[in-house]
Design an enzyme around this catalytic site. Structure first.
Site, PDB file in Angstrom:
ATOM      1  N   ARG A  30      80.374  36.623  41.821  1.00 19.83           N
ATOM      2  CA  ARG A  30      80.824  36.205  40.381  1.00 19.83           C
ATOM      3  C   ARG A  30      82.267  36.877  40.319  1.00 19.83           C
ATOM      4  O   ARG A  30      82.662  37.185  39.186  1.00 19.83           O
ATOM      5  CB  ARG A  30      79.974  36.431  39.280  1.00 19.83           C
ATOM      6  CG  ARG A  30      78.779  35.566  39.397  1.00 19.83           C
ATOM      7  CD  ARG A  30      79.151  33.974  38.869  1.00 19.83           C
ATOM      8  NE  ARG A  30      77.821  33.271  39.063  1.00 19.83           N
ATOM      9  CZ  ARG A  30      77.057  32.741  38.084  1.00 19.83           C
ATOM     10  NH1 ARG A  30      76.961  33.198  36.915  1.00 19.83           N
ATOM     11  NH2 ARG A  30      76.272  31.992  38.606  1.00 19.83           N
ATOM     12  N   ARG A  34      84.299  34.925  33.850  1.00 17.44           N
ATOM     13  CA  ARG A  34      84.519  35.057  32.432  1.00 17.44           C
ATOM     14  C   ARG A  34      84.998  36.444  31.890  1.00 17.44           C
ATOM     15  O   ARG A  34      85.834  36.371  31.200  1.00 17.44           O
ATOM     16  CB  ARG A  34      83.422  34.690  31.688  1.00 17.44           C
ATOM     17  CG  ARG A  34      83.425  33.134  31.178  1.00 17.44           C
ATOM     18  CD  ARG A  34      82.065  32.831  30.066  1.00 17.44           C
ATOM     19  NE  ARG A  34      80.866  33.012  31.035  1.00 17.44           N
ATOM     20  CZ  ARG A  34      79.681  33.112  30.394  1.00 17.44           C
ATOM     21  NH1 ARG A  34      79.593  33.095  28.876  1.00 17.44           N
ATOM     22  NH2 ARG A  34      78.764  33.242  31.097  1.00 17.44           N
ATOM     23  N   ARG A  43      89.609  27.877  32.549  1.00 17.51           N
ATOM     24  CA  ARG A  43      88.207  27.219  32.115  1.00 17.51           C
ATOM     25  C   ARG A  43      88.586  26.340  30.685  1.00 17.51           C
ATOM     26  O   ARG A  43      87.930  25.284  30.741  1.00 17.51           O
ATOM     27  CB  ARG A  43      87.387  28.463  31.914  1.00 17.51           C
ATOM     28  CG  ARG A  43      85.911  27.814  31.202  1.00 17.51           C
ATOM     29  CD  ARG A  43      85.158  27.331  32.361  1.00 17.51           C
ATOM     30  NE  ARG A  43      83.704  27.430  31.732  1.00 17.51           N
ATOM     31  CZ  ARG A  43      83.317  26.603  30.948  1.00 17.51           C
ATOM     32  NH1 ARG A  43      83.977  25.600  30.379  1.00 17.51           N
ATOM     33  NH2 ARG A  43      82.174  26.534  30.416  1.00 17.51           N
ATOM     34  N   ASP A  80      79.321  25.714  42.351  1.00 17.42           N
ATOM     35  CA  ASP A  80      78.134  26.050  42.073  1.00 17.42           C
ATOM     36  C   ASP A  80      76.990  25.833  42.886  1.00 17.42           C
ATOM     37  O   ASP A  80      77.119  24.726  43.294  1.00 17.42           O
ATOM     38  CB  ASP A  80      77.900  25.648  40.335  1.00 17.42           C
ATOM     39  CG  ASP A  80      76.629  26.659  39.946  1.00 17.42           C
ATOM     40  OD1 ASP A  80      76.832  27.704  39.585  1.00 17.42           O
ATOM     41  OD2 ASP A  80      75.532  26.002  39.930  1.00 17.42           O
ATOM     42  N   TYR A 153      65.532  24.426  40.254  1.00 22.11           N
ATOM     43  CA  TYR A 153      66.412  23.879  39.084  1.00 22.11           C
ATOM     44  C   TYR A 153      66.151  22.348  39.111  1.00 22.11           C
ATOM     45  O   TYR A 153      66.194  21.713  37.848  1.00 22.11           O
ATOM     46  CB  TYR A 153      67.765  24.079  39.232  1.00 22.11           C
ATOM     47  CG  TYR A 153      68.194  25.666  39.068  1.00 22.11           C
ATOM     48  CD1 TYR A 153      68.668  26.146  37.802  1.00 22.11           C
ATOM     49  CD2 TYR A 153      68.202  26.525  40.129  1.00 22.11           C
ATOM     50  CE1 TYR A 153      68.684  27.337  37.390  1.00 22.11           C
ATOM     51  CE2 TYR A 153      68.605  28.004  39.861  1.00 22.11           C
ATOM     52  CZ  TYR A 153      68.733  28.356  38.395  1.00 22.11           C
ATOM     53  OH  TYR A 153      68.892  29.713  38.246  1.00 22.11           O
TER      54      TYR A 153
HETATM   55  O1  1CP Z   1      82.570  34.177  42.067  1.00 20.22           O
HETATM   56  C1  1CP Z   1      81.427  33.386  42.359  1.00 20.22           C
HETATM   57  O2  1CP Z   1      80.287  34.058  42.838  1.00 20.22           O
HETATM   58  C2  1CP Z   1      81.785  32.011  42.854  1.00 20.22           C
HETATM   59  C3  1CP Z   1      81.142  31.095  42.031  1.00 20.22           C
HETATM   60  C4  1CP Z   1      79.701  30.790  41.819  1.00 20.22           C
HETATM   61  C5  1CP Z   1      78.295  30.892  42.735  1.00 20.22           C
HETATM   62  C6  1CP Z   1      78.295  31.561  43.959  1.00 20.22           C
HETATM   63  C7  1CP Z   1      79.158  30.367  40.501  1.00 20.22           C
HETATM   64  C8  1CP Z   1      79.989  29.944  39.354  1.00 20.22           C
HETATM   65  N1  1CP Z   1      77.847  30.148  40.819  1.00 20.22           N
HETATM   66  C9  1CP Z   1      77.487  30.639  41.842  1.00 20.22           C
HETATM   67  C10 1CP Z   1      76.135  30.523  42.244  1.00 20.22           C
HETATM   68  C11 1CP Z   1      74.892  30.296  41.554  1.00 20.22           C
HETATM   69  N2  1CP Z   1      74.902  29.280  40.385  1.00 20.22           N
HETATM   70  C12 1CP Z   1      73.669  30.846  41.552  1.00 20.22           C
HETATM   71  C13 1CP Z   1      73.288  31.998  42.760  1.00 20.22           C
HETATM   72  C14 1CP Z   1      73.745  33.335  42.570  1.00 20.22           C
HETATM   73  C15 1CP Z   1      73.051  34.144  41.328  1.00 20.22           C
HETATM   74  O3  1CP Z   1      71.835  34.225  41.453  1.00 20.22           O
HETATM   75  O4  1CP Z   1      73.888  34.279  40.348  1.00 20.22           O
HETATM   76  C16 1CP Z   1      72.803  30.494  40.587  1.00 20.22           C
HETATM   77  C17 1CP Z   1      71.380  30.816  40.446  1.00 20.22           C
HETATM   78  C18 1CP Z   1      73.475  29.376  39.968  1.00 20.22           C
HETATM   79  C19 1CP Z   1      72.945  28.774  38.761  1.00 20.22           C
HETATM   80  C20 1CP Z   1      73.980  28.873  37.479  1.00 20.22           C
HETATM   81  N3  1CP Z   1      75.187  28.103  37.308  1.00 20.22           N
HETATM   82  C21 1CP Z   1      73.568  29.384  36.416  1.00 20.22           C
HETATM   83  C22 1CP Z   1      72.258  30.457  36.052  1.00 20.22           C
HETATM   84  C23 1CP Z   1      71.370  29.623  35.324  1.00 20.22           C
HETATM   85  C24 1CP Z   1      70.043  30.582  34.810  1.00 20.22           C
HETATM   86  O5  1CP Z   1      69.037  30.292  35.736  1.00 20.22           O
HETATM   87  O6  1CP Z   1      70.288  31.291  34.083  1.00 20.22           O
HETATM   88  C25 1CP Z   1      74.663  29.226  35.564  1.00 20.22           C
HETATM   89  C26 1CP Z   1      74.998  29.890  34.257  1.00 20.22           C
HETATM   90  C27 1CP Z   1      75.770  28.576  36.194  1.00 20.22           C
HETATM   91  C28 1CP Z   1      77.155  28.273  35.752  1.00 20.22           C
HETATM   92  C29 1CP Z   1      78.165  29.191  36.516  1.00 20.22           C
HETATM   93  N4  1CP Z   1      78.234  29.055  37.965  1.00 20.22           N
HETATM   94  C30 1CP Z   1      79.490  29.941  38.090  1.00 20.22           C
HETATM   95  C31 1CP Z   1      79.902  30.117  36.954  1.00 20.22           C
HETATM   96  C32 1CP Z   1      81.250  30.855  36.663  1.00 20.22           C
HETATM   97  C33 1CP Z   1      79.258  29.674  35.656  1.00 20.22           C
HETATM   98  C34 1CP Z   1      79.356  30.009  34.298  1.00 20.22           C
HETATM   99  C35 1CP Z   1      79.954  28.732  33.763  1.00 20.22           C
HETATM  100  C36 1CP Z   1      81.187  28.987  32.894  1.00 20.22           C
HETATM  101  O7  1CP Z   1      80.536  29.157  31.616  1.00 20.22           O
HETATM  102  O8  1CP Z   1      82.101  29.199  32.767  1.00 20.22           O
END
Ligand code: 1CP
Length: 352
Positions: A30, A34, A43, A80, A153
């Site tokens: 990540r 943000r 964003r 994602d 999911y």
């Molecule tokens: O910088 C990076 O790592 C690149 C982008 C990236 C990656 C590799 C994002 C952006 N998401 C992910 C993987 C991801 N997405 C995982 C695996 C890693 C981890 O465990 O964190 C998972 C479980 C998700 C699912 C997901 N997408 C969630 C979690 C939901 C939950 O179960 O609580 C969320 C909140 C997202 C949205 C998301 N994905 C990425 C971002 C920056 C965001 C937030 C969106 C925003 O508000 O801008």
């Protein structure tokens, strides 16, 4: 390979090939997100998160932002793991401040593998744009979710404890198996396209692997991961694969031995030296600073960085966090982390 070719291989790829590099290369899960004001600006411009993922110019820009600011060794594609269910035709939205919401899934036959290549096309364009913009020394990491985590999911429809999915493993294993198999096939297609567009290596995020008992872990985490690794190894023998069986505890040892991954990411709860004693010495390990310690910053952060790097000295290691950067982390702490790593001296020889 000549000596100069050797020296030119990017540091992160040298470690993935099994070499110990000091100080270790670094990137952070990540790292685009943000906590960066420049991310929040893009964003806001994109509107919603899915639009950002599907707009190649903007997604490429946010992928590169942390590299420009901090100079990590790796850039991770901005996308994602839930793009795969969306590409298979399941509806997906990101409710503001609540996380992902997916449509009901009744049958695996509703999932359309044939539509995946067209639906992921914009993300593949992002890969090509980022690879063209980055210097060669920066490794571009493509990724997908582990099939079990993605299925969590898809079945439950949102984040949480994933009780529907875990119950399905006992009440209708044929259905869960069919969903996981579709996701596995879609993931092979998606990662193949990422590699062809310029991803230098790929990572499988199995964030919820740790929810399963050992027999189900073998069926739903190890077997589909091995299927993906074998398919990619056949097509791209030189492209390395990082696995992340988060919170799997001792089962991570089985994952390392049985999936065929080249590297394994360690979650925050893992003792790096203890795990290293139980996996092959050429397997690269990645991780695993506590994201809360990065948020805290200060001398404790610098001590934590040095402790993990020193514990991994002499074996292939990529420095990273144990999970993603928290949104309220100060960007200056990330600069401190990268700076502290680059300034590390060889640790004293402890063998005498
Ligand atoms: O910088 C990076 O790592 C690149 C982008 C990236 C990656 C590799 C994002 C952006 N998401 C992910 C993987 C991801 N997405 C995982 C695996 C890693 C981890 O465990 O964190 C998972 C479980 C998700 C699912 C997901 N997408 C969630 C979690 C939901 C939950 O179960 O609580 C969320 C909140 C997202 C949205 C998301 N994905 C990425 C971002 C920056 C965001 C937030 C969106 C925003 O508000 O801008």
């Amino acid at each position: 390979m000549s000596m100069s070719d050797d020296l030119e291989t990017p540091r992160l790829l040298r470690v993935l090939a099994g070499e110990a590099v000091w100080p270790p290369p670094v990137w952070l899960m990540r790292q685009a997100g943000r906590y960066l004001p420049e991310y929040r600006e893009i964003r806001a411009q994109a509107g919603d998160f899915l639009t950002l993922c599907r707009t190649p110019d903007l997604a490429a820009e946010v992928t590169i932002q942390p590299i420009r600011r901090f100079g990590m060794d790796g850039a991770i594609l901005f996308s994602d793991i839930l793009i795969v269910p969306w590409a298979l035709g399941q509806s997906l939205r990101f409710a503001e401040g609540e996380g992902p919401r997916l449509g009901d899934l009744h049958d695996a036959v509703d999932l359309r593998l044939d539509e995946v290549p067209d639906r992921v096309a914009p993300i593949i364009q992002t890969v090509a744009k980022v690879r063209a913009a980055l210097e060669r020394k920066t490794t571009l990491i493509g990724f997908a979710g582990g099939p079990f985590t993605v299925a969590c999911y898809m079945v439950d429809g949102r984040g949480g404890e994933f009780l529907k999915t875990r119950n399905l493993a006992y009440t209708d294993p044929a259905l869960l198996g069919a969903i996981v198999e579709k996701v596995t096939q879609a993931t092979i297609t998606y990662l193949t396209m990422q590699i062809e567009a310029g991803a230098d290596c790929v990572m499988l995020f199995d964030s919820w692997a740790g929810l399963l008992p050992p027999d189900l872990f073998a069926t739903y985490v190890i077997a589909p991961s091995r299927q993906i690794v074998e398919a990619l190894n056949t097509r791209f023998p030189h492209v390395k694969i990082i696995g992340f069986p988060r919170l799997a505890g001792l089962l991570a040892v089985n994952y390392a031995a049985q999936t065929g991954v080249d590297a394994m990411a360690m979650d925050t709860t893992t003792d790096p030296a203890l795990l290293a004693a139980h996996v092959p010495s050429k397997l690269a390990l990645q991780g695993n600073l506590d994201p809360l310690l990065l948020r805290a910053g200060g001398p404790a952060l610098l001590a934590g960085v040095s402790r993990i790097a020193s514990a991994m000295h002499g074996r292939p290691h990529i420095f990273n966090l144990g999970h993603g950067i928290l949104p309220d982390t100060a960007p200056s702490h990330v600069a401190d982390l990268v700076g502290a790593l680059r300034a590390l001296a060889e640790p004293p020889d402890m063998s005498t």
